[in-house]
Design a protein around this motif. Structure first.
Motif, mmCIF file in Angstrom:
data_model
loop_
_atom_site.group_PDB
_atom_site.id
_atom_site.type_symbol
_atom_site.label_atom_id
_atom_site.label_comp_id
_atom_site.label_asym_id
_atom_site.label_seq_id
_atom_site.Cartn_x
_atom_site.Cartn_y
_atom_site.Cartn_z
ATOM 1 N N ILE A 226 0.680 -1.088 0.047
ATOM 2 C CA ILE A 226 -0.135 -0.156 -0.071
ATOM 3 C C ILE A 226 1.153 1.275 -0.022
ATOM 4 O O ILE A 226 1.907 1.377 0.706
ATOM 5 C CB ILE A 226 -0.736 0.038 1.167
ATOM 6 N N VAL A 227 0.340 2.151 -0.824
ATOM 7 C CA VAL A 227 1.152 3.481 -0.975
ATOM 8 C C VAL A 227 0.270 4.366 -0.540
ATOM 9 O O VAL A 227 -1.064 4.635 -1.028
ATOM 10 C CB VAL A 227 1.654 3.679 -2.241
ATOM 11 N N VAL A 228 0.270 5.617 0.349
ATOM 12 C CA VAL A 228 -0.502 6.339 0.904
ATOM 13 C C VAL A 228 -0.056 7.614 0.504
ATOM 14 O O VAL A 228 1.326 8.247 0.764
ATOM 15 C CB VAL A 228 -0.567 6.243 2.589
ATOM 16 N N MET A 229 -0.760 8.399 -0.158
ATOM 17 C CA MET A 229 -0.624 9.556 -0.561
ATOM 18 C C MET A 229 -1.383 10.878 0.139
ATOM 19 O O MET A 229 -2.472 10.765 0.696
ATOM 20 C CB MET A 229 -0.731 9.904 -2.105
ATOM 21 N N TYR A 230 -0.636 11.953 0.045
ATOM 22 C CA TYR A 230 -1.298 13.394 0.713
ATOM 23 C C TYR A 230 -0.811 14.254 0.097
ATOM 24 O O TYR A 230 0.484 14.806 0.062
ATOM 25 C CB TYR A 230 -1.113 13.350 2.246
ATOM 26 N N LEU A 231 -1.704 15.248 -0.429
ATOM 27 C CA LEU A 231 -1.356 16.339 -1.389
ATOM 28 C C LEU A 231 -0.162 16.022 -2.325
ATOM 29 O O LEU A 231 0.761 17.031 -2.324
ATOM 30 C CB LEU A 231 -1.004 17.501 -0.327
ATOM 31 N N GLY A 232 -0.506 15.011 -3.019
ATOM 32 C CA GLY A 232 0.598 14.848 -4.027
ATOM 33 C C GLY A 232 1.732 14.133 -3.700
ATOM 34 O O GLY A 232 2.651 13.852 -4.487
ATOM 35 N N ARG A 233 2.157 13.915 -2.403
ATOM 36 C CA ARG A 233 3.209 13.510 -1.951
ATOM 37 C C ARG A 233 2.874 12.047 -1.263
ATOM 38 O O ARG A 233 1.985 11.518 -0.931
ATOM 39 C CB ARG A 233 3.940 14.328 -0.710
#
Length: 321
Positions: A226-233
């Motif tokens: 799983i890859v978690v993203m927040y505001l493009g990062r």
């Protein structure tokens, strides 16, 4: 370990608004310096809030939109350097299943025409016998009745349309699929069928998936990591979907998932504060304005995405155990 099928380095994409009268030009960073390897034969899930850049990342990987900076390597080749004709040939190996099956198929096309279109685009001169055989193979592969080859999209259900979309993506026998929330617009029972179909296809054909979703229960069940993203990062990468996240945002995201069993429900900690504007991202951690553990360094210095001995990657000055 074998080399990853897809490798992204420093991938960034900006979108700008046009300047107008008394209105300055503004730039939004939708994907911000993303580096990620996608191992062969795995299902890599990407999760995050709406507007975090998940779908933009998926389109960048396939060069459906061009990056502002960064590189995309597919099977050892830098596809950012390919000319349009070479990129069209490369797309035999990489395809996309879109979120909305109602708009991803031309309403003027029959199922047969939609499934044969990839061969026309690639200039594959199939004989009538070969085209008929491949059409029958694709219909059977996704569980559609052969009698539906002459049907138009309005004559199909949402689940049937998505099966057509999957069959079209598989027409040229690719090794890599980007699945952009392929079950989001479907009923729950149909979602389970589509996920089951994707599982079976991945096992039978040895496919590699980049699975974009906001449904954490599906991601934890279906994905290898799983890859978690927040505001493009990217803020965290979990090499095992059952691992506990350590980034405060990833923890809040995972804990917000509804658990049907009342004995297993958790206390949901509601995040406070405003999401920063993507037109004016903070200098430090993008989550610092909403993080209860944030200190001065979080507001001024962007944390690097670092890996621990388990392979878990976290971009946080104060990871939570």
């Amino acid at each position: 370990m074998s080399a990853p099928l897809v490798s992204l380095k420093g991938l960034t994409r900006d979108f700008s608004t046009g300047a107008g009268f008394m209105k300055p030009r503004r730039t939004m960073r939708a994907v911000d310096n993303v580096s990620l390897d996608i191992p062969r034969g795995t299902v890599t899930g990407v999760v995050g809030e709406s507007g975090c850049g998940k779908s933009t990342l998926g389109r960048l990987v396939l060069r459906l939109i061009e990056p502002t900076s960064g590189t995309i390597n597919f099977d050892g080749k830098d596809i950012g350097t390919l000319k349009s004709s070479a990129m069209r040939t490369m797309r035999r190996n990489m395809q996309m299943v879109f979120q909305d099956p109602y708009s991803s198929i031309d309403p003027r096309y029959t199922v047969q025409k939609a499934l044969m279109e990839p061969f026309q685009i690639q200039g594959s001169n199939l004989s009538k016998a070969d085209a008929a055989a491949r059409l029958a193979e694709l219909m059977a592969m996704v569980g559609l009745n052969p009698s539906q080859t002459g049907s138009y999209p309005h004559q199909l259900s949402g689940g049937q349309k998505q099966r057509v979309g999957i069959a079209r993506a598989l027409a040229l026998k690719p090794s890599f699929l980007v699945l952009d929330e392929p079950t989001a617009s479907l009923d729950v029972s149909i979602q389970a069928q589509i996920i089951g179909l994707l599982e079976q296809l991945q096992a039978d054909l040895g496919l590699t998936y980049l699975f974009i979703s906001h449904d954490l229960s599906i991601v934890r069940y279906f994905c290898s990591r799983i890859v978690v993203m927040y505001l493009g990062r990217i803020v965290e990468v979990l090499p095992d979907p059952q691992m506990m996240p350590q980034h405060p945002y990833a923890q809040a995201l995972m804990n917000s998932h509804f658990e049907p069993d009342p004995t297993r429900r958790k206390h949901v900690q509601i995040l406070k504060g405003e999401i920063p504007s993507p037109y004016n991202l903070p200098a430090g951690c993008a989550f610092s304005a909403r993080c209860p553990a944030a200190t001065a360094i979080c507001h001024s210095k962007r944390p690097a995405l670092l890996s621990d001995i388990s392979g878990q990657q976290i971009a946080c000055h104060y990871p939570q155990s």
